[in-house]
Scaffold this motif. Structure first.
Motif, PDB file in Angstrom:
ATOM      1  N   MET A   1       0.842  -1.189   0.000  1.00  0.00           N
ATOM      2  CA  MET A   1       0.000   0.000   0.000  1.00  0.00           C
ATOM      3  C   MET A   1       0.884   1.249   0.000  1.00  0.00           C
ATOM      4  N   ASP A   2       0.642   2.120  -0.958  1.00  0.00           N
ATOM      5  CA  ASP A   2       1.441   3.341  -1.067  1.00  0.00           C
ATOM      6  C   ASP A   2       0.993   4.372  -0.034  1.00  0.00           C
ATOM      7  N   GLN A   3       1.921   5.207   0.361  1.00  0.00           N
ATOM      8  CA  GLN A   3       1.582   6.292   1.283  1.00  0.00           C
ATOM      9  C   GLN A   3       2.276   7.568   0.832  1.00  0.00           C
ATOM     10  N   HIS A   4       1.690   8.680   1.217  1.00  0.00           N
ATOM     11  CA  HIS A   4       2.277   9.987   0.940  1.00  0.00           C
ATOM     12  C   HIS A   4       2.568  10.647   2.290  1.00  0.00           C
ATOM     13  N   ILE A   5       3.830  10.936   2.543  1.00  0.00           N
ATOM     14  CA  ILE A   5       4.227  11.551   3.803  1.00  0.00           C
ATOM     15  C   ILE A   5       4.215  13.064   3.647  1.00  0.00           C
ATOM     16  N   GLN A   6       3.576  13.725   4.593  1.00  0.00           N
ATOM     17  CA  GLN A   6       3.461  15.171   4.563  1.00  0.00           C
ATOM     18  C   GLN A   6       3.872  15.748   5.918  1.00  0.00           C
ATOM     19  N   TYR A   7       3.967  17.080   5.969  1.00  0.00           N
ATOM     20  CA  TYR A   7       4.389  17.741   7.204  1.00  0.00           C
ATOM     21  C   TYR A   7       3.426  18.867   7.580  1.00  0.00           C
ATOM     22  N   CYS A   8       3.321  19.070   8.870  1.00  0.00           N
ATOM     23  CA  CYS A   8       2.655  20.262   9.393  1.00  0.00           C
ATOM     24  C   CYS A   8       3.494  20.764  10.562  1.00  0.00           C
ATOM     25  N   THR A   9       3.156  21.906  11.067  1.00  0.00           N
ATOM     26  CA  THR A   9       3.953  22.527  12.129  1.00  0.00           C
ATOM     27  C   THR A   9       3.156  22.605  13.419  1.00  0.00           C
ATOM     28  N   ALA A  10       3.740  22.102  14.500  1.00  0.00           N
ATOM     29  CA  ALA A  10       3.084  22.151  15.808  1.00  0.00           C
ATOM     30  C   ALA A  10       3.043  23.584  16.324  1.00  0.00           C
ATOM     31  N   ALA A  11       2.340  23.774  17.421  1.00  0.00           N
ATOM     32  CA  ALA A  11       2.165  25.120  17.978  1.00  0.00           C
ATOM     33  C   ALA A  11       3.489  25.789  18.318  1.00  0.00           C
ATOM     34  N   ASP A  12       4.493  24.987  18.703  1.00  0.00           N
ATOM     35  CA  ASP A  12       5.790  25.574  19.066  1.00  0.00           C
ATOM     36  C   ASP A  12       6.783  25.583  17.904  1.00  0.00           C
ATOM     37  N   ALA A  17       5.724  14.871  11.014  1.00  0.00           N
ATOM     38  CA  ALA A  17       5.492  14.079   9.807  1.00  0.00           C
ATOM     39  C   ALA A  17       4.252  13.219  10.002  1.00  0.00           C
ATOM     40  N   TYR A  18       3.370  13.213   8.979  1.00  0.00           N
ATOM     41  CA  TYR A  18       2.176  12.379   9.066  1.00  0.00           C
ATOM     42  C   TYR A  18       1.902  11.721   7.719  1.00  0.00           C
ATOM     43  N   SER A  19       1.084  10.690   7.756  1.00  0.00           N
ATOM     44  CA  SER A  19       0.765   9.926   6.554  1.00  0.00           C
ATOM     45  C   SER A  19      -0.702   9.535   6.591  1.00  0.00           C
ATOM     46  N   VAL A  20      -1.313   9.493   5.418  1.00  0.00           N
ATOM     47  CA  VAL A  20      -2.695   9.044   5.288  1.00  0.00           C
ATOM     48  C   VAL A  20      -2.733   7.925   4.251  1.00  0.00           C
ATOM     49  N   ILE A  21      -3.248   6.771   4.636  1.00  0.00           N
ATOM     50  CA  ILE A  21      -3.403   5.656   3.700  1.00  0.00           C
ATOM     51  C   ILE A  21      -4.784   5.047   3.883  1.00  0.00           C
ATOM     52  N   GLY A  22      -5.299   4.424   2.825  1.00  0.00           N
ATOM     53  CA  GLY A  22      -6.602   3.776   2.894  1.00  0.00           C
ATOM     54  C   GLY A  22      -7.750   4.724   2.628  1.00  0.00           C
ATOM     55  N   LEU A  37       7.328   6.301  10.145  1.00  0.00           N
ATOM     56  CA  LEU A  37       6.286   6.155   9.131  1.00  0.00           C
ATOM     57  C   LEU A  37       6.704   5.261   7.965  1.00  0.00           C
ATOM     58  N   GLN A  38       7.904   5.439   7.485  1.00  0.00           N
ATOM     59  CA  GLN A  38       8.358   4.671   6.334  1.00  0.00           C
ATOM     60  C   GLN A  38       8.787   3.263   6.737  1.00  0.00           C
ATOM     61  N   ALA A  54      -5.889   0.164   8.125  1.00  0.00           N
ATOM     62  CA  ALA A  54      -6.167   0.902   6.885  1.00  0.00           C
ATOM     63  C   ALA A  54      -7.019   0.101   5.904  1.00  0.00           C
ATOM     64  N   ASP A  55      -7.358  -1.127   6.223  1.00  0.00           N
ATOM     65  CA  ASP A  55      -8.051  -2.000   5.283  1.00  0.00           C
ATOM     66  C   ASP A  55      -9.443  -1.482   4.938  1.00  0.00           C
ATOM     67  N   ARG A  56     -10.167  -0.992   5.923  1.00  0.00           N
ATOM     68  CA  ARG A  56     -11.539  -0.513   5.706  1.00  0.00           C
ATOM     69  C   ARG A  56     -11.694   0.962   6.058  1.00  0.00           C
ATOM     70  N   HIS A  57     -10.586   1.600   6.344  1.00  0.00           N
ATOM     71  CA  HIS A  57     -10.648   2.975   6.840  1.00  0.00           C
ATOM     72  C   HIS A  57      -9.527   3.826   6.258  1.00  0.00           C
ATOM     73  N   LYS A  58      -9.676   5.113   6.393  1.00  0.00           N
ATOM     74  CA  LYS A  58      -8.586   6.039   6.098  1.00  0.00           C
ATOM     75  C   LYS A  58      -7.771   6.181   7.370  1.00  0.00           C
ATOM     76  N   LEU A  59      -6.547   5.685   7.335  1.00  0.00           N
ATOM     77  CA  LEU A  59      -5.708   5.661   8.537  1.00  0.00           C
ATOM     78  C   LEU A  59      -4.737   6.832   8.533  1.00  0.00           C
ATOM     79  N   VAL A  60      -4.764   7.585   9.622  1.00  0.00           N
ATOM     80  CA  VAL A  60      -3.845   8.705   9.817  1.00  0.00           C
ATOM     81  C   VAL A  60      -2.820   8.293  10.869  1.00  0.00           C
ATOM     82  N   ARG A  61      -1.542   8.329  10.489  1.00  0.00           N
ATOM     83  CA  ARG A  61      -0.451   8.060  11.430  1.00  0.00           C
ATOM     84  C   ARG A  61       0.496   9.245  11.433  1.00  0.00           C
TER      85      ARG A  61
END
Length: 334
Positions: A1-12, A17-22, A37-38, A54-61
């Motif tokens: 299953m392929d994943q796309h790793i992305q980034y966001c910035t915390a309050a500080d 790094a986070y990933s969404v699959i499924g 993640l990888q 992630a089999d039946r859901h959109k999984l956020v890690r």
């Protein structure tokens, strides 16, 4: 299953790094000790759990601050930051309502999040977790020594090329693992974070105490825990289930902190989760599991290896007997 790793910035300002699959109803897995993640997606220890969720859901890690693919050089590590980082991830993805899964350290983080945002958590799933860190459990002096032992082992050998120090942690997390799984988990410890970060994690984990939040949880809750595991004793899972109103508790057979693919707890876990979420049970091979043909081939190889060993032992014994009689014969003829 392929994943796309992305980034966001915390309050500080920390990069997360986070990933969404499924696809499907979102499941968010709170961060916990030792993630990458990888690395996890290809591992023989975590892959079946990641793919199962992630089999039946959109999984956020996502990787916790200081670990995995998230920013490593972080100034602040604390329980409050772990909870706020979870808040940041779900806000980044604009998730209005989702299933929240807390594994191990992710359990108390998830409990604290639900207590603050009950309107956003449709279901809460807690596996192999605790409400009280080491320093809030019975026998304070013993627990304090255990924490210091953890810190010493991390300082002395966490980042080295020698597995001996990390092996101690591996034997607590997955004592029933194969050689391949042990080798992989030893490597995960090395690549997931530095010794300094892991020692700081141990200190913060030890101080966790969310017992007072348990009666405040409103989401339907499923708690699962392996009966004979070493790292997080069974009674700590029972404590969570007893403290959360109307929580369902499912004991799992096994001694691994992380249940492994194809052991009985694997199917029990995902069928319990499916039942809890109102989904159909699994009748087929579970995602991330070895198929019957592969398991059969592995068993045949193991048998073959055992027979080779037995043949070698037998030949060695026969050789020994021959040498013995030769020596006896020489003794009588000299």
């Amino acid at each position: 299953m392929d994943q796309h790793i992305q980034y966001c910035t915390a309050a500080d300002g920390t990069r997360l790094a986070y990933s969404v699959i499924g696809n499907g109803t979102p499941i968010v897995r709170a961060s916990h000790w030792l993630t990458h993640l990888q690395y996890d997606l290809n591992s023989p220890v975590w892959r079946h759990i990641v793919l199962g969720l992630a089999d039946r859901h959109k999984l956020v890690r996502y990787d916790g601050r200081g670990t995995g693919l998230s920013q490593r050089d972080v100034k602040d590590i604390s329980f409050e930051h772990w909870v706020s980082d979870l808040e940041r991830i779900v806000d980044e993805l604009a998730l209005e309502r989702f299933i929240l899964v807390g594994i191990s350290q992710g359990g108390p983080i998830s409990i604290a999040y639900e207590a603050r945002h009950p309107e956003r958590v449709s279901h809460l799933v807690i596996y192999g977790s605790y409400a009280r860190g080491f320093l809030h459990r019975d026998d304070f002096e013993k627990q304090q020594k255990f924490v210091e032992l953890n810190r010493t082992l991390i300082r002395e050998g966490w980042g080295s090329d020698q597995d001996a120090y990390r092996q101690w942690f591996t034997s607590q997390f997955i004592p029933g693992a194969t050689i391949e799984q042990v080798r992989w988990f030893n490597d995960l410890e090395r690549v997931s974070a530095t010794a300094d970060i892991m020692e700081r994690y141990i200190v913060e984990l030890s101080k966790i105490d969310v017992v007072d939040l348990l009666p405040k949880i409103k989401a339907p809750t499923l708690v699962l825990h392996c009966k004979d595991e070493m790292r997080v004793p069974f009674y700590l899972g029972q404590e969570i289930a007893a403290g959360i109103p109307h929580a369902k508790f499912v004991p799992l057979e096994g001694k691994n902190h992380i249940f492994l693919a194809n052991e009985p707890a694997h199917r029990v876990f995902f069928n319990a989760l499916a039942s809890f979420l109102g989904e159909r049970p699994y009748r087929r091979t579970l995602p991330g599991s070895a198929k019957f043909k592969d398991r059969l081939e592995n068993n045949v190889k193991a048998i073959e290896q055992n027979w080779i060993i037995k043949v070698i032992v037998i030949l060695a014994a026969i050789t020994g007997v021959i040498i013995f009689f030769e020596e006896v014969w020489r003794a009588f003829h000299h």
